[in-house]
Write a protein that holds these residues in place. Sequence first.
Motif, PDB file in Angstrom:
ATOM      1  N   THR A   6      32.464   0.151 -65.109  1.00 56.54           N
ATOM      2  CA  THR A   6      33.433   0.847 -65.994  1.00 56.54           C
ATOM      3  C   THR A   6      34.473   1.514 -65.247  1.00 56.54           C
ATOM      4  O   THR A   6      34.292   2.061 -64.122  1.00 56.54           O
ATOM      5  N   PRO A   7      35.645   1.844 -65.815  1.00 55.17           N
ATOM      6  CA  PRO A   7      36.831   2.617 -65.201  1.00 55.17           C
ATOM      7  C   PRO A   7      36.329   3.879 -65.008  1.00 55.17           C
ATOM      8  O   PRO A   7      36.689   4.492 -64.018  1.00 55.17           O
ATOM      9  N   GLU A   8      35.309   4.461 -65.765  1.00 56.60           N
ATOM     10  CA  GLU A   8      34.542   5.803 -65.668  1.00 56.60           C
ATOM     11  C   GLU A   8      33.737   5.921 -64.259  1.00 56.60           C
ATOM     12  O   GLU A   8      33.303   6.885 -64.243  1.00 56.60           O
ATOM     13  N   GLY A   9      33.453   4.623 -63.680  1.00 57.19           N
ATOM     14  CA  GLY A   9      32.623   4.897 -62.735  1.00 57.19           C
ATOM     15  C   GLY A   9      31.106   4.765 -63.047  1.00 57.19           C
ATOM     16  O   GLY A   9      30.179   4.589 -62.372  1.00 57.19           O
ATOM     17  N   VAL A  10      30.991   4.472 -64.058  1.00 60.56           N
ATOM     18  CA  VAL A  10      29.520   4.093 -64.736  1.00 60.56           C
ATOM     19  C   VAL A  10      29.357   2.679 -64.267  1.00 60.56           C
ATOM     20  O   VAL A  10      29.938   1.719 -64.461  1.00 60.56           O
ATOM     21  N   PRO A  54      42.580   1.265 -68.457  1.00 66.99           N
ATOM     22  CA  PRO A  54      42.394   2.427 -67.359  1.00 66.99           C
ATOM     23  C   PRO A  54      42.132   1.822 -65.751  1.00 66.99           C
ATOM     24  O   PRO A  54      41.416   0.488 -65.687  1.00 66.99           O
ATOM     25  N   ASN A  56      40.342   1.194 -62.395  1.00 67.77           N
ATOM     26  CA  ASN A  56      39.056   1.098 -62.079  1.00 67.77           C
ATOM     27  C   ASN A  56      38.819   1.185 -60.573  1.00 67.77           C
ATOM     28  O   ASN A  56      38.979   0.373 -59.779  1.00 67.77           O
ATOM     29  N   SER A  58      36.237   2.240 -58.668  1.00 64.81           N
ATOM     30  CA  SER A  58      34.706   1.710 -58.179  1.00 64.81           C
ATOM     31  C   SER A  58      34.869   0.281 -57.946  1.00 64.81           C
ATOM     32  O   SER A  58      34.715  -0.233 -56.853  1.00 64.81           O
ATOM     33  N   ASN A  72      37.314  -2.757 -67.384  1.00 67.21           N
ATOM     34  CA  ASN A  72      35.964  -3.272 -66.918  1.00 67.21           C
ATOM     35  C   ASN A  72      35.887  -4.231 -66.057  1.00 67.21           C
ATOM     36  O   ASN A  72      36.736  -5.346 -66.047  1.00 67.21           O
TER      37      ASN A  72
END
Length: 83
Positions: A6-10, A54, A56, A58, A72
Amino acid sequence: MAALITPEGVIVQDYAAETFSQWADVVGGYVQVVYLKEDMVLLINEEGIVMSLPYNLSASILTDYRHKIFGNAILMTLEEFSD
């Protein structure tokens, strides 16, 4: 099995998305395939930047910054992708 990034790094390991329609749902649109080293592929949204998804970081790192990934991403082996 695939991993969702995910863009949040999850990073969700063993992510169960096995069909093209599931991949499209996860990335939120048209699927683009980015071929990586070592027989891996990254499935991303082809229009991620146009859709203002957003950034990403990662997933972008996995491409050695050759691609800016937005939204994603799904990481999987080439074998999983071609099955």
